[in-house]
Design a protein around this motif. Structure first.
Motif, PDB file in Angstrom:
ATOM      1  N   LEU A 287     -35.087 -30.084 -12.238  1.00 39.07           N
ATOM      2  CA  LEU A 287     -34.111 -31.142 -11.971  1.00 39.07           C
ATOM      3  C   LEU A 287     -33.521 -31.075 -10.565  1.00 39.07           C
ATOM      4  O   LEU A 287     -32.914 -32.043 -10.114  1.00 39.07           O
ATOM      5  CB  LEU A 287     -32.988 -31.088 -13.011  1.00 39.07           C
ATOM      6  N   GLY A 288     -33.669 -29.949  -9.885  1.00 42.19           N
ATOM      7  CA  GLY A 288     -33.108 -29.815  -8.541  1.00 42.19           C
ATOM      8  C   GLY A 288     -31.659 -29.378  -8.571  1.00 42.19           C
ATOM      9  O   GLY A 288     -30.762 -30.120  -8.180  1.00 42.19           O
ATOM     10  N   LEU A 289     -31.399 -28.172  -9.057  1.00 39.57           N
ATOM     11  CA  LEU A 289     -30.048 -27.618  -9.132  1.00 39.57           C
ATOM     12  C   LEU A 289     -30.095 -26.189  -8.604  1.00 39.57           C
ATOM     13  O   LEU A 289     -30.845 -25.355  -9.127  1.00 39.57           O
ATOM     14  CB  LEU A 289     -29.543 -27.636 -10.577  1.00 39.57           C
ATOM     15  N   LEU A 290     -29.320 -25.902  -7.559  1.00 43.62           N
ATOM     16  CA  LEU A 290     -29.284 -24.566  -6.980  1.00 43.62           C
ATOM     17  C   LEU A 290     -28.527 -23.616  -7.904  1.00 43.62           C
ATOM     18  O   LEU A 290     -27.619 -24.023  -8.632  1.00 43.62           O
ATOM     19  CB  LEU A 290     -28.619 -24.587  -5.609  1.00 43.62           C
ATOM     20  N   VAL A 291     -28.869 -22.319  -7.833  1.00 40.45           N
ATOM     21  CA  VAL A 291     -28.274 -21.316  -8.703  1.00 40.45           C
ATOM     22  C   VAL A 291     -27.863 -20.098  -7.884  1.00 40.45           C
ATOM     23  O   VAL A 291     -28.647 -19.573  -7.086  1.00 40.45           O
ATOM     24  CB  VAL A 291     -29.265 -20.867  -9.805  1.00 40.45           C
ATOM     25  N   CYS A 292     -26.612 -19.684  -8.081  1.00 38.35           N
ATOM     26  CA  CYS A 292     -26.123 -18.385  -7.606  1.00 38.35           C
ATOM     27  C   CYS A 292     -26.022 -17.505  -8.839  1.00 38.35           C
ATOM     28  O   CYS A 292     -25.203 -17.754  -9.720  1.00 38.35           O
ATOM     29  CB  CYS A 292     -24.761 -18.544  -6.930  1.00 38.35           C
ATOM     30  N   GLU A 293     -26.883 -16.471  -8.914  1.00 36.21           N
ATOM     31  CA  GLU A 293     -27.055 -15.739 -10.176  1.00 36.21           C
ATOM     32  C   GLU A 293     -26.490 -14.327 -10.112  1.00 36.21           C
ATOM     33  O   GLU A 293     -26.714 -13.596  -9.149  1.00 36.21           O
ATOM     34  CB  GLU A 293     -28.531 -15.692 -10.563  1.00 36.21           C
ATOM     35  N   GLU A 294     -25.761 -13.969 -11.164  1.00 35.01           N
ATOM     36  CA  GLU A 294     -25.276 -12.605 -11.344  1.00 35.01           C
ATOM     37  C   GLU A 294     -26.126 -11.906 -12.408  1.00 35.01           C
ATOM     38  O   GLU A 294     -27.179 -12.400 -12.808  1.00 35.01           O
ATOM     39  CB  GLU A 294     -23.797 -12.613 -11.730  1.00 35.01           C
ATOM     40  N   HIS A 295     -25.638 -10.767 -12.896  1.00 35.23           N
ATOM     41  CA  HIS A 295     -26.321  -9.995 -13.923  1.00 35.23           C
ATOM     42  C   HIS A 295     -25.251  -9.232 -14.682  1.00 35.23           C
ATOM     43  O   HIS A 295     -24.074  -9.239 -14.319  1.00 35.23           O
ATOM     44  CB  HIS A 295     -27.337  -9.032 -13.288  1.00 35.23           C
ATOM     45  N   PHE A 296     -25.644  -8.561 -15.773  1.00 33.14           N
ATOM     46  CA  PHE A 296     -24.646  -7.902 -16.613  1.00 33.14           C
ATOM     47  C   PHE A 296     -23.836  -6.861 -15.861  1.00 33.14           C
ATOM     48  O   PHE A 296     -22.680  -6.608 -16.195  1.00 33.14           O
ATOM     49  CB  PHE A 296     -25.319  -7.248 -17.823  1.00 33.14           C
ATOM     50  N   GLY A 297     -24.409  -6.241 -14.854  1.00 32.49           N
ATOM     51  CA  GLY A 297     -23.680  -5.206 -14.127  1.00 32.49           C
ATOM     52  C   GLY A 297     -22.715  -5.732 -13.092  1.00 32.49           C
ATOM     53  O   GLY A 297     -22.031  -4.950 -12.431  1.00 32.49           O
TER      54      GLY A 297
END
Length: 804
Positions: free
Chosen positions: A359-369
């Protein structure tokens, strides 16, 4: 390659054919539970959570499943079990033989089950899962593992109803020579794709084989490039590095997210068996340069929200309806977001990232830590061991590094200085060995306070750079003071002594540097009554989160009766809907203010996407229903051309002067030139109090220096003399620009209409500023007395307040 190829085969083990039992005493291994289900085992499904069958349980649990195994079509072929995600520690037996274990809750893992598998017969799978508690089990305790915002036994402000086999399980029949990982690195300028293929040879000796690599448009499958070569594969693991060139490549853009599919095949010489792995990718570049974020070289103002992945009804970590995660992404795109920040310590599931890619959506991704564990004072907080934090992050990077939508890895969120922060500062080299192409955010909010360390690392950099960018988290109180509004707009002022004592990164006073507002939000009421109807409809009214909402609803209904709120609203549902409409209006007003800040280059905090952590901070509720007024508010906020209007003061007496201001937000969509802008003040009964037309000059985005996204275009002091009531300040382009915004309201009072205040006024809430104003006006007041019945309070709560 052979025309009669045998490919790897995949058999899903998902579904209702599982049994589950708890092992509270942790005796299952000694008592050989891996041989078969206990007599008290209950039927369950996979993927799902332990607590659905055993509410509020945390500790060791066992799963069993019997399954048929076909003959392997590959000579010397292998049988593999793939687990997409298990929370948290996993041990796996096949036909009573231990085949391996895995620690971690977000990344997939594969175990070789070839030795114990019996083809043509029913085989038994046993899985032991440790869902950590605060008391150590097998040396693991909840406050020492990267589990994000998790708590137990009951919900409060964290996820609690989660643990177990939380994603799919597959049986794979693969050849001895097979692909274990495929990492693609597209270069958006050249059209080249570097491909790193991890190959495993399970044979005892070296094997001659062919490697074939193709790239095609993901939509229609048209092949754009291919390469094939012979090589020797030693026993064990080896890395093959190849490259492809895509002529006339199409870039991955927000409004045209063009995807390519890269497919790798490996085949041993003389064998009909082929193993295949394919991934999708896109040609795009994302970085911060010259004071702005840029996608494929063009500057972009980030506009998005926070998204807490662990927030589904009943289970928190697994959707009861597979449409819910897809609907979240569709809602984000429909509301005009161009980025989402995954926060509070969790990574977005792969199927959601697939939707972001498409769809064209940027992502800033974290993680459990990424989030420091906070058990609400139950047990001492301990730092996550370095190896566990490393595994949490690297598992997510390996899983998601092919997705073009992921543009930022976020390592920490609001973590204070200490062993964890110092370890993460030194982790950048490890990250770059896995992925050199993305921006990396060190500690969102910079609660560590060490400004000597840069916050960001640009693509291909191995250093924390002090790039000219502030990362801000801010939660001001409501209603905002005039000074708070000035701060949000980025208007100059002198800091207070208290603000001077704060680290520079956490000051909200005037700072001309480019600013990323990575956390900000407006909460509202949750419709507890409607929530209960949903849980009852699902047959899950006894789930822990349902019981919490029932408790909150009972408390609200007690206050409803106590305060005689039925004299204002016909039913509680009406109250909640009005509250949510007001929440939408506050969000619209707040982000109208932020967008007028010329230093703002991004805001990833337009509320949460979904109500998270059991408070009403979402654009949608936990059942993914858009709240009243939110669609209109966020569609307005997403307009690439916007007129942000301001009136100061917003409450005044007739005959007073007000300052009218207009700020134009232009996200590089208006062509250079002159645009006629009509400005009006409309009073009660559509009376026109003021009207003026000005010409707004729009510069070229190619100018140097680049014009800011937001700039003032009008300011004037005007005397307002008219009847008491609500007034609208309006701005309208008469040609050439379809702007959002363009409206704000203020209120005019008439001194002659104000009733005398003869008794004491009791403040409803803590508002010392209002108390000082009442004192200056000669009005006696007192603080609200908690616990007193309503009839004992004299409250100024309704009607238009007198102008300060």
């Amino acid at each position: 390659m052979s025309t009669q190829m045998h490919f790897s085969r995949v058999f899903s083990l998902d579904g209702d054919h599982w049994r589950l039992a708890i092992d509270a005493a942790n005796v299952g291994r000694q008592e050989r539970w891996f041989e078969g289900p206990r007599s008290n085992a209950r039927p369950t499904k996979v993927p799902w959570v332990i607590q659905d069958q055993f509410p509020e349980y945390h500790g060791v649990a066992w799963y069993w499943r019997d399954f048929d195994v076909p003959a392997n079509p590959h000579a010397e072929g292998v049988y593999l079990l793939r687990f997409r995600a298990v929370d948290y520690l996993t041990q796996v037996w096949v036909n009573s033989v231990l085949i391996g274990e895995h620690e971690g809750a977000e990344e997939p893992f594969v175990l070789d089950a070839t030795a114990p598998i019996k083809p043509g017969r029913v085989n038994r799978l046993a899985v032991r899962v440790l869902c950590p508690t605060y008391e150590p089990i097998d040396g693991i305790s909840l406050n020492e593992v990267p589990e994000g915002r998790r708590d137990y036994p009951v919900p409060y402000d964290n996820a609690c109803h989660t643990g177990g086999i939380i994603d799919s399980v597959d049986l794979l029949l693969a050849p001895a020579l097979r692909i274990t990982d495929l990492h693609v690195i597209p270069d958006w300028k050249s059209g080249d794709i570097q491909v790193r293929i991890s190959v495993r040879n399970s044979r005892l000796g070296a094997t001659r084989g062919a490697m074939e690599l193709t790239v095609a448009a993901a939509v229609n499958g048209d092949c754009a490039a291919a390469i094939r070569e012979q090589r020797e594969f030693p026993p064990g693991d080896s890395l093959v590095e190849l490259s492809l060139h895509v002529p006339n490549r199409q870039a991955w853009e927000l409004n045209n997210p063009h995807l390519y599919r890269v497919t790798a095949r490996v085949q041993a010489a003389g064998s009909p068996s082929t193993d295949e792995r394919s991934v999708r990718c896109g040609f795009r570049d994302f970085q911060f340069r010259g004071g702005y974020f840029r996608l494929n070289g063009r500057r972009l103002r980030l506009h998005g929200g926070l998204y807490t992945v662990l927030q589904y009804p009943v289970s928190q970590s697994v959707p009861h309806d597979e449409d819910l995660p897809r609907r979240d992404v569709l809602n984000m795109k429909a509301l005009g977001y161009n980025i989402v920040r995954i926060t509070c310590g969790a990574a977005m599931p792969a199927r959601q990232l697939d939707a972001c890619d498409e769809l064209g959506l940027l992502v800033c991704e974290e993680h459990f830590g990424a989030s420091a564990h906070d058990p609400r004072g139950k047990v001492p907080v301990k730092p996550i061991p370095d190896n566990r934090w490393d595994n949490s992050l690297t598992g997510v990077i390996r899983r998601d590094r092919n997705h073009p939508s992921v543009v930022i890895w976020s390592l920490l969120n609001e973590v204070k200085d200490g062993p964890l922060f110092r370890h993460v500062v030194g982790s950048l080299g490890m990250i770059r060995d896995l992925d050199a192409t993305r921006m990396v955010l060190l500690n969102s909010g910079r609660h560590d306070g060490d400004s000597s360390i840069g916050s960001w690392s640009s693509p291909h950099s191995r250093a924390w750079e002090k790039i000219d960018l502030r990362d801000v988290h801010w939660y001001p109180t409501f209603p905002h003071s005039a000074q708070s509004v000035r701060d949000m707009r980025g208007l100059p002022r002198e800091p207070t002594p208290e603000e001077e004592a704060q680290p520079p990164e956490q000051r909200l006073t005037f700072d001309p540097r480019p600013t990323l507002l990575s956390e900000y939000g407006v909460c509202g009421a949750q419709d507890f009554a409607r929530y209960m109807r949903h849980f009852e409809q699902l047959g899950k009214e006894h789930a822990p989160d349902a019981r919490l909402y029932r408790q909150l609803l009972d408390q609200f209904l007690a206050d409803w009766r106590k305060w005689r709120l039925d004299e204002c609203w016909a039913r509680p549902e009406d109250y909640f809907r009005d509250s949510q409409r007001f929440q939408a209006a506050l969000a619209l007003d707040d982000f109208n203010t932020w967008m007028a800040n010329p230093a703002l280059v991004g805001a990833m905090s337009s509320l949460q996407i979904v109500d998270a952590w059991f408070h009403g901070c979402g654009v949608t509720n936990t059942f993914r229903e858009l709240k009243p007024g939110m669609a209109e508010a966020y569609t307005d906020l997403a307009a690439p051309v916007r007129l942000c209007l301001f009136v100061e003061p917003v409450n005044l007496y007739r005959g007073s002067r007000v300052q009218l201001e207009a700020v134009l937000v232009n996200l590089d969509v208006l062509r250079p030139g002159s645009y006629p802008l009509r400005l009006e003040v409309i009073g009660p009964h559509t009376s026109r109090i003021y009207q003026k037309t000005i010409s707004v000059e729009v510069p070229s985005p190619q100018d140097r220096p680049e014009p800011p996204f937001a700039r003032p275009v009008f300011s004037e002091d005007v005397t307002i003399d008219g009847p008491a009531g609500r007034y609208r300040f309006l701005a309208t382009f008469e040609r050439g620009a379809a702007a959002g915004g363009g409206e704000t309201t203020f209120y005019l009072g008439d001194r002659d209409d104000m009733p005398p205040v003869t008794g004491d006024v009791t403040l409803w809430g803590d508002d010392p500023e209002l108390g000082r104003w009442l004192s200056q006006a000669g009005i006696r007041w007192r603080a609200f007395e908690k616990g007193q019945p309503p009839e004992r309070q004299v409250i100024l709560a309704c009607g238009e307040p007198p102008a300060p």
